[in-house]
Design an enzyme around this catalytic site. Structure first.
Site, short mmCIF file in Angstrom:
data_model
loop_
_atom_site.label_atom_id
_atom_site.label_comp_id
_atom_site.label_asym_id
_atom_site.label_seq_id
_atom_site.Cartn_x
_atom_site.Cartn_y
_atom_site.Cartn_z
N SER A 1 4.08 -10.96 1.98
CA SER A 1 2.55 -11.08 1.54
C SER A 1 2.70 -12.54 1.03
O SER A 1 2.05 -13.44 1.44
CB SER A 1 1.99 -10.23 0.62
N SER B 1 -5.22 -9.62 0.07
CA SER B 1 -4.86 -9.41 -1.51
C SER B 1 -3.19 -9.42 -1.62
O SER B 1 -2.53 -8.94 -0.67
CB SER B 1 -5.19 -7.87 -1.84
N GLU B 2 -2.74 -10.02 -2.59
CA GLU B 2 -1.32 -10.47 -2.51
C GLU B 2 -0.39 -9.33 -2.76
O GLU B 2 0.86 -9.42 -2.52
CB GLU B 2 -0.99 -11.50 -3.64
N ASN B 3 -0.71 -8.24 -3.23
CA ASN B 3 0.14 -7.10 -3.36
C ASN B 3 0.64 -6.75 -1.80
O ASN B 3 1.74 -5.92 -1.73
CB ASN B 3 -0.46 -5.85 -4.15
#
Lengths: 219, 237, 219, 237
Positions: free
Chosen positions: A88, A46-48
């Protein structure tokens, strides 16, 4: 019968491979995680700033510090790690994610993708989509084949502002599965047809240079 | 400004911002959505009444939380963000021409902030090539691929939120609440941190510290945290 | 009597301020840590990736995983943190370190520094010196005023390959303390004279545009 | 190449390098001096006999440890380093013209590797402006200051050393042995890690993991570690 949202997600899940690291967008892409084959090791990013995203929590597991990029409460997997959003996107931009599955407003026959803004309407922002399509090794779009007003979303050229140029490798819609020639002269090849859908329907609803794959039975 | 340990700890959010604010300044605020936002510092910033702010933050909060509080009071003139879809006040002010927005791809925003803190004035990325994002920017080929040049970002004040911190300014974040906070801590000329728990110096494992104390000039322990969840997605037991 | 190495280090230590984050080079600079005033809070950074460097360990404290940039065994301070070398130099390059004290082969009147290579001799490499002088807020050089063969090390122009251009703010030698005009037209100002050293000796041993500071008593 | 968890764990250094090596390849090796070097993997690389290597490593070890082992056997053709002062074999081979060296400022080297792993082909830094380091490179002004453009670095294989790791490839470093290892783990096309202790998946705190498992393709638990100290500086009790 055209594929349902679940069937599109299930078909996309068949593109997963053991050991893959995958980033899933919001909507139909999220459903793909329900169809990971038993025993296959797929790690969701998840890119967060989270690698190893588990399913939604039970009510008593909800933790406000564990959310995915859709701001949804999620859980940890057995091998989760957290990192900053800079780290990330270093992971994403650096080509370390095997596959990204995301939605689209338009996809062109050269793999151009538009999924973030409609001129004249309120723009919410592109979030991480531009980074994902530019950085991830392989990009699969899952979407409805035509828009609400009946226009094809699989086009020769995108009319909307782009999210990325020559980035989409494959599109899966309710009508079937399409390979996209993003590196060469462009072109969309129908590789699989949804049960009960005709090649004629696909042709009628597609505004791109379309080839019918050899394995597709022309009814 | 004194930066010795004893002087880094402030008693509350208001005093921690004392003397740092001015009209028209640029402020970074950590967090992703409402996760990991400096809740107490944002309220103190709102209460200060300082206006015409440029805010660098991935999102703009919601109508009644996060940076949304500063939109309601019209203290923000300009946002540099990647996604603001959760905020209706934002839409209204934007459509009325009262608010400027500079959208950055999320990863470009994150890297620009990291670069700003790391003394890197510009870098190249493939993100945004061939899109509106690259318009007016230098595009250059490396090894046959095209990349767009993006610049580093800094702020006069950065507001960050961590889980635990100590009087030396060392910070440890918790889970996905880390997000934009570590880079912003490095990119503020003055970085102010709020933590859920201020712990004694020496109690944080040196291998577990995410933000070394050098980056934090002022620190407070927040009196309480709402930590609202935007999408309370739950499974049935 | 010209200053000893310890006196040079002690004088450099008087440039420290409460709350400073400081990087010390190898040699005389290392000695500076012995002269930090009681009660003053100074945090030492080591560019391999450590903030909060303590003194050398007692024999039973030696830990091979705790070394400074000189590859010397050191100890932790009460508030130590570790990070990667990339993060360490982000800290240095980003201007977060208040002061760097390091040695030199040559310093010019415009603040140019040469301390890493002698053409024709085996070159060991610049290590982190170029990053430090380019990134740290203030740079103080501590060195012997003349080389072994009697040549001045405080020059109008460096003859050796540079470590950095217009980077040195101050030089401290056995003869005294010198401010360097690194931003303007250049020039070295003698601000303090070592006990028993004459201005004439300084003049004789300096090959740079030299001004005698008002506070210096001309014997 | 299979990257699933079970297949990441190899039984020893030799098998972990199996199929990855070829003459003339580029290899990164972590460590600062002899601290945090992949001791066992370097020995296995030496024993493989592969030659004409380009090695990217901050230092070149000493004569009988670290990359020094590969110098003795003349397996290295070229080094990209920041400081090689501890190695006599290096000096001899260099002065005899048998060894090439590209010196990088340490911070530039660290950042180039970080950039390589992060998909950034080039960035600007003030380090080295006006020196030999900037010769032949683009120098550009930003806000009135000069910066030199440096490029990202990647390697076909990166060898890193951590303290603890798990079968998913997650790594935790210990104290200043972290140094160049985290960036190199991201910049290897294939990254092979050795750890002092291989721990069960799930036993590393997700907030304490320094290198997420995605970066590590192969991992071994080293049978032993010398961890030699170059300067055994001690105080009298």
């Amino acid at each position: 019968m055209p594929w349902t949202r679940d069937q599109i997600a299930a078909r996309a899940a068949r593109e997963l491979r053991d050991g893959f690291y995958v980033n899933l967008g919001i909507g139909i892409p999220t459903l793909v995680s329900n169809f990971v084959p038993e025993g296959m090791d797929v790690t969701l990013q998840s890119e967060n700033g989270m690698l190893g995203v588990g399913p939604f929590p039970f009510e008593n597991q909800v933790d406000p510090d564990i959310i995915n990029a859709g701001k949804q409460a999620v859980t940890e997997a057995k091998d989760t790690s957290y990192f900053s959003s800079a780290d990330s996107f270093a992971m994403i931009r650096g080509g370390h994610i095997d596959l990204s599955i995301l939605g689209a407003m338009e996809v062109s026959e050269t793999g151009d993708l538009a999924n973030w803004m409609i001129p004249g309407k309120m723009v919410k922002g592109m979030g991480g989509a531009m980074d994902l399509v530019a950085g991830v090794k392989r990009v699969i779009v899952v979407m409805e084949h035509v828009s609400k007003d009946g226009a094809s979303k699989l086009l020769d050229t995108c009319s909307l502002p782009l999210t990325g140029q020559r980035v989409v490798d494959m599109a899966i819609t309710e009508l079937g599965l399409f390979a996209i020639d993003k590196k060469g002269n462009g072109g969309v090849t129908l590789l699989e047809l949804a049960e009960g859908v005709t090649v004629e329907e696909v042709k009628a609803k597609t505004r791109a240079k379309l080839t019918i794959g050899a394995a597709v039975k022309v009814a | 400004m004194a930066t010795d340990m004893a002087n880094k700890v402030y008693k509350d959010a208001k005093s921690a911002l004392d003397g740092l604010l001015r009209e028209g300044m640029t402020i970074m605020a950590g967090g992703f959505g409402l996760c990991g936002i400096p809740e107490n510092l944002i309220v103190a910033l709102r209460d200060s009444g300082v206006g015409n702010l440029t805010c660098i933050s991935n999102n703009a909060g919601v109508d009644d939380a996060g940076l949304g509080l500063l939109l309601v009071t019209r203290q923000i003139k300009r946002m540099i963000s990647s996604y603001v879809g959760e905020n209706k006040t934002f839409s209204q002010q934007f459509l009325a021409g009262e608010l400027e927005i500079e959208f950055n791809p999320q990863g470009t925003l994150a890297e620009r902030i990291r670069a700003g803190g790391a003394g890197i004035p510009a870098f190249f990325t493939r993100t945004g090539v061939g899109t509106k994002v690259a318009e007016g920017k230098e595009v250059r080929e490396f090894d046959g691929d095209k990349f767009v040049m993006e610049t580093g970002l800094v702020a006069e004040v950065a507001l960050v939120k961590a889980w635990r911190g100590d009087a030396a300014g060392n910070l440890v974040y918790r889970k996905s609440a880390r997000n934009f906070n570590p880079m912003m801590a490095t990119a503020g000329k003055i970085t102010v941190a709020e933590v859920e728990e201020l712990v004694p110096v020496g109690s944080l494992d040196p291998d577990h510290i995410h933000t070394p104390g050098i980056y934090v000039k002022r620190i407070i322990e927040g009196p309480s945290y709402e930590k609202r969840i935007e999408q309370r997605t739950v499974r049935k037991a």
